[in-house]
Enzyme design. Structure first.
Site, PDB file in Angstrom:
ATOM      1  N   GLU A 202      50.013  25.466  18.522  1.00 39.33           N
ATOM      2  CA  GLU A 202      50.337  24.188  17.868  1.00 39.33           C
ATOM      3  C   GLU A 202      51.591  23.550  18.469  1.00 39.33           C
ATOM      4  OE1 GLU A 202      51.655  24.283  13.712  1.00 39.33           O
ATOM      5  OE2 GLU A 202      52.143  26.405  13.941  1.00 39.33           O
TER       6      GLU A 202
ATOM      7  N   GLU B 100      51.387  41.215  38.117  1.00 34.78           N
ATOM      8  CA  GLU B 100      50.375  41.808  37.240  1.00 34.78           C
ATOM      9  C   GLU B 100      50.475  43.335  37.250  1.00 34.78           C
ATOM     10  OE1 GLU B 100      46.946  38.333  37.208  1.00 34.78           O
ATOM     11  OE2 GLU B 100      46.644  40.023  38.540  1.00 34.78           O
TER      12      GLU B 100
ATOM     13  N   TYR C  29      51.002  36.780  42.349  1.00 34.06           N
ATOM     14  CA  TYR C  29      50.104  37.129  41.243  1.00 34.06           C
ATOM     15  C   TYR C  29      49.967  38.644  41.084  1.00 34.06           C
ATOM     16  CZ  TYR C  29      47.716  32.503  41.057  1.00 34.06           C
ATOM     17  OH  TYR C  29      47.389  31.197  40.905  1.00 34.06           O
TER      18      TYR C  29
ATOM     19  N   LYS D  19      41.306  44.938  36.813  1.00 26.55           N
ATOM     20  CA  LYS D  19      42.716  44.627  36.543  1.00 26.55           C
ATOM     21  C   LYS D  19      42.927  44.300  35.065  1.00 26.55           C
ATOM     22  CE  LYS D  19      43.821  40.685  36.444  1.00 26.55           C
ATOM     23  NZ  LYS D  19      44.068  39.737  37.510  1.00 26.55           N
TER      24      LYS D  19
ATOM     25  N   TYR E 249      24.514  42.718  38.376  1.00 27.88           N
ATOM     26  CA  TYR E 249      24.496  41.838  39.554  1.00 27.88           C
ATOM     27  C   TYR E 249      23.262  42.128  40.417  1.00 27.88           C
ATOM     28  CZ  TYR E 249      28.893  39.224  39.475  1.00 27.88           C
ATOM     29  OH  TYR E 249      29.888  38.314  39.205  1.00 27.88           O
TER      30      TYR E 249
ATOM     31  N   GLY F 283      56.117  39.084  45.237  1.00 23.87           N
ATOM     32  CA  GLY F 283      56.473  38.365  44.009  1.00 23.87           C
ATOM     33  C   GLY F 283      55.390  37.383  43.614  1.00 23.87           C
TER      34      GLY F 283
ATOM     35  N   CYS G 182      36.243  40.297  42.571  1.00 24.26           N
ATOM     36  CA  CYS G 182      36.504  40.090  41.139  1.00 24.26           C
ATOM     37  C   CYS G 182      35.972  41.242  40.299  1.00 24.26           C
ATOM     38  CB  CYS G 182      35.886  38.763  40.696  1.00 24.26           C
ATOM     39  SG  CYS G 182      36.051  38.505  38.925  1.00 24.26           S
TER      40      CYS G 182
ATOM     41  N   SER H 251      31.332  37.016  43.904  1.00 27.27           N
ATOM     42  CA  SER H 251      31.009  35.992  42.905  1.00 27.27           C
ATOM     43  C   SER H 251      30.396  34.744  43.536  1.00 27.27           C
ATOM     44  CB  SER H 251      32.271  35.595  42.151  1.00 27.27           C
ATOM     45  OG  SER H 251      32.840  36.733  41.543  1.00 27.27           O
TER      46      SER H 251
ATOM     47  N   HIS I  47      48.066  25.859  12.018  1.00 23.82           N
ATOM     48  CA  HIS I  47      49.304  26.519  11.607  1.00 23.82           C
ATOM     49  C   HIS I  47      49.008  27.823  10.895  1.00 23.82           C
ATOM     50  CE1 HIS I  47      53.536  26.618  10.677  1.00 23.82           C
ATOM     51  NE2 HIS I  47      53.249  26.904   9.429  1.00 23.82           N
TER      52      HIS I  47
ATOM     53  N   ARG J  38      56.645  31.928  43.768  1.00 17.84           N
ATOM     54  CA  ARG J  38      56.828  30.665  44.483  1.00 17.84           C
ATOM     55  C   ARG J  38      55.582  29.798  44.294  1.00 17.84           C
ATOM     56  NH1 ARG J  38      56.029  29.185  49.785  1.00 17.84           N
ATOM     57  NH2 ARG J  38      55.361  31.280  50.372  1.00 17.84           N
TER      58      ARG J  38
ATOM     59  N   GLU K 185      25.527  42.735  52.182  1.00 18.06           N
ATOM     60  CA  GLU K 185      26.746  43.295  51.590  1.00 18.06           C
ATOM     61  C   GLU K 185      27.026  44.664  52.214  1.00 18.06           C
ATOM     62  OE1 GLU K 185      29.263  42.227  49.357  1.00 18.06           O
ATOM     63  OE2 GLU K 185      30.029  44.138  50.105  1.00 18.06           O
TER      64      GLU K 185
ATOM     65  N   CYS L 139      39.790  40.916  39.282  1.00 16.94           N
ATOM     66  CA  CYS L 139      39.944  40.389  37.919  1.00 16.94           C
ATOM     67  C   CYS L 139      39.522  41.363  36.819  1.00 16.94           C
ATOM     68  CB  CYS L 139      39.111  39.112  37.733  1.00 16.94           C
ATOM     69  SG  CYS L 139      38.966  38.079  39.165  1.00 16.94           S
TER      70      CYS L 139
ATOM     71  N   GLY M 279      50.020  39.416  49.660  1.00 15.42           N
ATOM     72  CA  GLY M 279      49.027  38.404  49.992  1.00 15.42           C
ATOM     73  C   GLY M 279      47.724  39.009  50.488  1.00 15.42           C
TER      74      GLY M 279
ATOM     75  N   THR N  22      38.060  33.153  41.218  1.00 14.94           N
ATOM     76  CA  THR N  22      36.627  33.422  41.056  1.00 14.94           C
ATOM     77  C   THR N  22      35.831  32.215  40.545  1.00 14.94           C
ATOM     78  OG1 THR N  22      37.052  35.749  40.710  1.00 14.94           O
ATOM     79  CG2 THR N  22      34.986  34.906  39.825  1.00 14.94           C
TER      80      THR N  22
HETATM   81  P1  NDP Z   1      50.397  35.817  46.753  1.00 14.68           P
HETATM   82  O1  NDP Z   1      50.217  34.932  47.930  1.00 14.68           O
HETATM   83  O2  NDP Z   1      50.256  35.267  45.396  1.00 14.68           O
HETATM   84  O3  NDP Z   1      51.842  36.487  46.822  1.00 14.68           O
HETATM   85  C1  NDP Z   1      52.269  37.194  47.947  1.00 14.68           C
HETATM   86  C2  NDP Z   1      53.704  37.616  47.710  1.00 14.68           C
HETATM   87  O4  NDP Z   1      54.127  38.485  48.747  1.00 14.68           O
HETATM   88  C3  NDP Z   1      54.670  36.441  47.712  1.00 14.68           C
HETATM   89  O5  NDP Z   1      55.643  36.696  46.744  1.00 14.68           O
HETATM   90  C4  NDP Z   1      55.224  36.458  49.118  1.00 14.68           C
HETATM   91  O6  NDP Z   1      56.513  35.946  49.216  1.00 14.68           O
HETATM   92  C5  NDP Z   1      55.270  37.948  49.382  1.00 14.68           C
HETATM   93  N1  NDP Z   1      55.182  38.272  50.814  1.00 14.68           N
HETATM   94  C6  NDP Z   1      54.306  37.775  51.719  1.00 14.68           C
HETATM   95  N2  NDP Z   1      54.504  38.345  52.928  1.00 14.68           N
HETATM   96  C7  NDP Z   1      55.528  39.208  52.774  1.00 14.68           C
HETATM   97  C8  NDP Z   1      56.205  40.079  53.667  1.00 14.68           C
HETATM   98  N3  NDP Z   1      55.860  40.161  54.956  1.00 14.68           N
HETATM   99  N4  NDP Z   1      57.213  40.831  53.180  1.00 14.68           N
HETATM  100  C9  NDP Z   1      57.579  40.735  51.879  1.00 14.68           C
HETATM  101  N5  NDP Z   1      56.973  39.930  50.985  1.00 14.68           N
HETATM  102  C10 NDP Z   1      55.962  39.168  51.438  1.00 14.68           C
HETATM  103  O7  NDP Z   1      49.428  37.024  47.031  1.00 14.68           O
HETATM  104  P2  NDP Z   1      48.843  38.160  46.095  1.00 14.68           P
HETATM  105  O8  NDP Z   1      48.595  39.297  47.005  1.00 14.68           O
HETATM  106  O9  NDP Z   1      49.691  38.382  44.890  1.00 14.68           O
HETATM  107  O10 NDP Z   1      47.471  37.528  45.601  1.00 14.68           O
HETATM  108  C11 NDP Z   1      46.536  36.994  46.560  1.00 14.68           C
HETATM  109  C12 NDP Z   1      45.732  35.872  45.959  1.00 14.68           C
HETATM  110  O11 NDP Z   1      44.802  36.417  45.054  1.00 14.68           O
HETATM  111  C13 NDP Z   1      46.543  34.870  45.161  1.00 14.68           C
HETATM  112  O12 NDP Z   1      46.958  33.806  45.966  1.00 14.68           O
HETATM  113  C14 NDP Z   1      45.610  34.423  44.093  1.00 14.68           C
HETATM  114  O13 NDP Z   1      45.001  33.224  44.451  1.00 14.68           O
HETATM  115  C15 NDP Z   1      44.589  35.525  43.987  1.00 14.68           C
HETATM  116  N6  NDP Z   1      44.780  36.233  42.706  1.00 14.68           N
HETATM  117  C16 NDP Z   1      44.571  35.574  41.549  1.00 14.68           C
HETATM  118  C17 NDP Z   1      44.778  36.209  40.336  1.00 14.68           C
HETATM  119  C18 NDP Z   1      44.591  35.463  39.076  1.00 14.68           C
HETATM  120  O14 NDP Z   1      44.023  34.384  39.092  1.00 14.68           O
HETATM  121  N7  NDP Z   1      45.082  35.978  37.942  1.00 14.68           N
HETATM  122  C19 NDP Z   1      45.200  37.600  40.271  1.00 14.68           C
HETATM  123  C20 NDP Z   1      45.412  38.190  41.558  1.00 14.68           C
HETATM  124  C21 NDP Z   1      45.210  37.530  42.718  1.00 14.68           C
HETATM  125  P3  NDP Z   1      56.804  34.373  49.433  1.00 14.68           P
HETATM  126  O15 NDP Z   1      56.606  33.729  48.112  1.00 14.68           O
HETATM  127  O16 NDP Z   1      58.219  34.357  49.882  1.00 14.68           O
HETATM  128  O17 NDP Z   1      55.849  33.899  50.478  1.00 14.68           O
END
Ligand code: NDP
Length: 459
Positions: free
Chosen positions: A441, A182, A178, A52, A100, A176, A44, A16, A436, A205, A36, A49, A262, A311
């Site tokens: 609202e 999802e 995004y 998904k 694209y 835990g 995305c 993007s 309403h 978090r 590329e 995005c 992550g 994005t």
């Molecule tokens: P995130 O950084 O959001 O979450 C990673 C998760 O994995 C956290 O809960 C983290 O825990 C956990 N974690 C990290 N390392 C370990 C490990 N070694 N063992 C166990 N758990 C671990 O990453 P995502 O992969 O979900 O998404 C990546 C990025 O992509 C996001 O930051 C976001 O910006 C983007 N995204 C955006 C979307 C949207 O806008 N709707 C949708 C999908 C992705 P802890 O919290 O303890 O660090």
């Protein structure tokens, strides 16, 4: 090796951010090439995005079919065909990929397929071709990061989850953030048994604490088993699928393990450090306000900067940068009050400060919060609640943050973000007449602040 081809701008990565930068720069008259190694479109369009969201739409029908009975419908024999969904999704991705490619062609951008590597600060090599660039924009995005525990290669990431040959019946989701919430919603909605295992105390978090507890509660109410304080230390093949061993020694069997822990910037072996570009510890390109790296003619946009991995931020950065470099303007992207959403089921949307951030800034705040059953569910009786929250500066009445967990939250929050950017106060919200009956609202009818001593939303 062929003789170097001269360009005003070479963009690395046709996602993007890169595509927008290339098209706008070419529109300003620059001679542009974009490199590329995969397909044009980026995370995305191809792996994030868009695909998904198709799966999220698909997952939502199950609940809608069930709820429809309360409205007099009988839906007989509803079954889901995973392969039909994947085929439809892939056909649309092919169409978007074509668009694209055509946009780049029509803008006069040369698309160079293959992996690009910097040979020096002005020379990009793609296979046998050398591109000599006055300026370079690095827009190579990121890639899922999987912790290196034994058997990690048996797990899948979001990349594979979007195109599995069949839907797994039992899914263990690790993480835990995004992507974890999802995909937990997607597989749960489509009928899989889903366990989400998160290492910390509460998922998501960084989000407002009320959002975190509300979503955890909703996930559970929708049938996702949320485990906290657990992360995997090993995966091995078992008789009936995969066996994951957790840090506390417990084991869990599933058909797939989806690791969503992550994403990391895609900068390995690109030749950036050798060309003098400073990289942060996580591999991201360090940029200044003008998106320039430590080498002034090498810039970066999007996830590779790890500034805000969204994005619309990448496209805004690519556009502003191209305008600045080739359009005679001096534009930067203001990342204040950027709204974002998580397409969990139900979705989350948020803009501005969390309650924690606002309080940490030291200013007195008023918190307005509501939790209620949406009108739709007064007939269905579904045990699901919407949570909405405003964080308000007690001094000047400005809305500092808005947060919501509930259907249509992303659609609602986009417009709340406009109000917040325009400096709206709580009095402005109060003076706005609601539509309403809607969920939205409630944002203009929140009358009484939550008492200071009251704790987090408990459902
Ligand atoms: P995130 O950084 O959001 O979450 C990673 C998760 O994995 C956290 O809960 C983290 O825990 C956990 N974690 C990290 N390392 C370990 C490990 N070694 N063992 C166990 N758990 C671990 O990453 P995502 O992969 O979900 O998404 C990546 C990025 O992509 C996001 O930051 C976001 O910006 C983007 N995204 C955006 C979307 C949207 O806008 N709707 C949708 C999908 C992705 P802890 O919290 O303890 O660090």
């Amino acid at each position: 090796m062929r003789a170097p081809e001269p360009y005003d701008l070479v963009v690395l990565g046709a996602g993007s951010g890169g595509v927008r930068a290339a098209r706008i720069a070419a529109g300003h008259g620059a001679k542009v090439a974009i490199c590329e190694s995969d397909r044009v479109g980026g995370t995305c369009v191809l792996r994030g995005c868009i695909p998904k969201k198709f799966l999220v739409y698909a997952a939502h029908y199950r609940e809608s079919f069930a709820d429809s009975a309360a409205y007099g419908w009988t839906v007989d024999g509803a079954r889901h065909d995973w392969n039909a969904l994947i085929r439809a999704k892939d056909a649309e991705l092919d169409r978007l990929h074509g668009i694209y490619c055509r946009l780049l062609d029509e803008a006069g951008v040369a698309t160079v397929m293959g992996r690009a590597v910097l040979r020096d600060a002005h020379t990009v090599q793609v296979g046998e071709r050398l591109l000599r660039a006055d300026r370079i924009i690095v827009a190579v995005g990121g890639w899922p990061r999987v912790p290196p525990f034994p058997g990690h290669d048996l797990a899948i990431t979001s990349n594979e989850a979007l195109s599995l040959p069949e839907r797994p019946q039992r899914v263990l989701v690790i993480g835990g953030g995004y992507i974890a919430v999802e995909f937990a919603g997607i597989f749960n909605g489509l009928g899989s048994e889903v366990v989400l295992a998160y290492r910390g105390e509460q998922i998501l978090r960084g989000f407002d604490h009320d959002v975190r507890s509300a979503l955890a509660q909703e996930l559970r109410a929708h049938g996702v088993d949320v485990w906290v304080g657990l992360s995997p230390i090993a995966i091995r093949r078992a008789d009936q699928g995969l066996e994951t061993t957790m840090g506390d020694g417990s084991t869990f069997e599933s058909d797939q393990v989806l690791v969503a822990t992550g994403r990391a910037p895609n900068t390995a072996d690109l030749g950036l450090a050798e060309a003098g570009v400073d990289l942060a510890e996580d591999g991201s390109v360090v940029v200044n306000d003008q998106l320039a790296s430590s080498v002034p003619h090498i810039h970066a946009v999007g996830d590779v900067t790890n500034l805000m991995n969204l994005t619309p931020v990448a496209t805004a950065q690519g556009h502003a940068l191209a305008d600045t470099l080739f359009g005679g303007s001096n534009r930067t992207v203001d990342l204040h009050a950027v709204p974002s959403a998580v397409f969990s089921q139900p979705p989350i949307a948020t803009v501005g400060a969390t309650e924690e951030q606002a309080r940490a800034s030291g200013r007195p705040v008023n918190i307005y919060r509501t939790s209620f059953r949406a009108l739709l569910h007064t007939l269905t009786g579904r045990d699901s609640k919407v949570m909405m929250k405003l964080v308000v500066d007690r001094g000047n009445g400005r809305i500092l943050g808005a947060h919501m967990v509930g259907d249509d939250a992303p659609e609602i929050m986009q417009m709340v973000a406009v109000a917040i950017r325009a400096g709206a106060t709580k009095a402005d919200f109060d003076a706005t007449i609601g539509i309403h009956p809607t969920t939205a609202e409630e944002f203009v009818t929140l009358r009484t602040p939550v008492a200071e001593k009251e704790g987090a939303f408990a459902g």
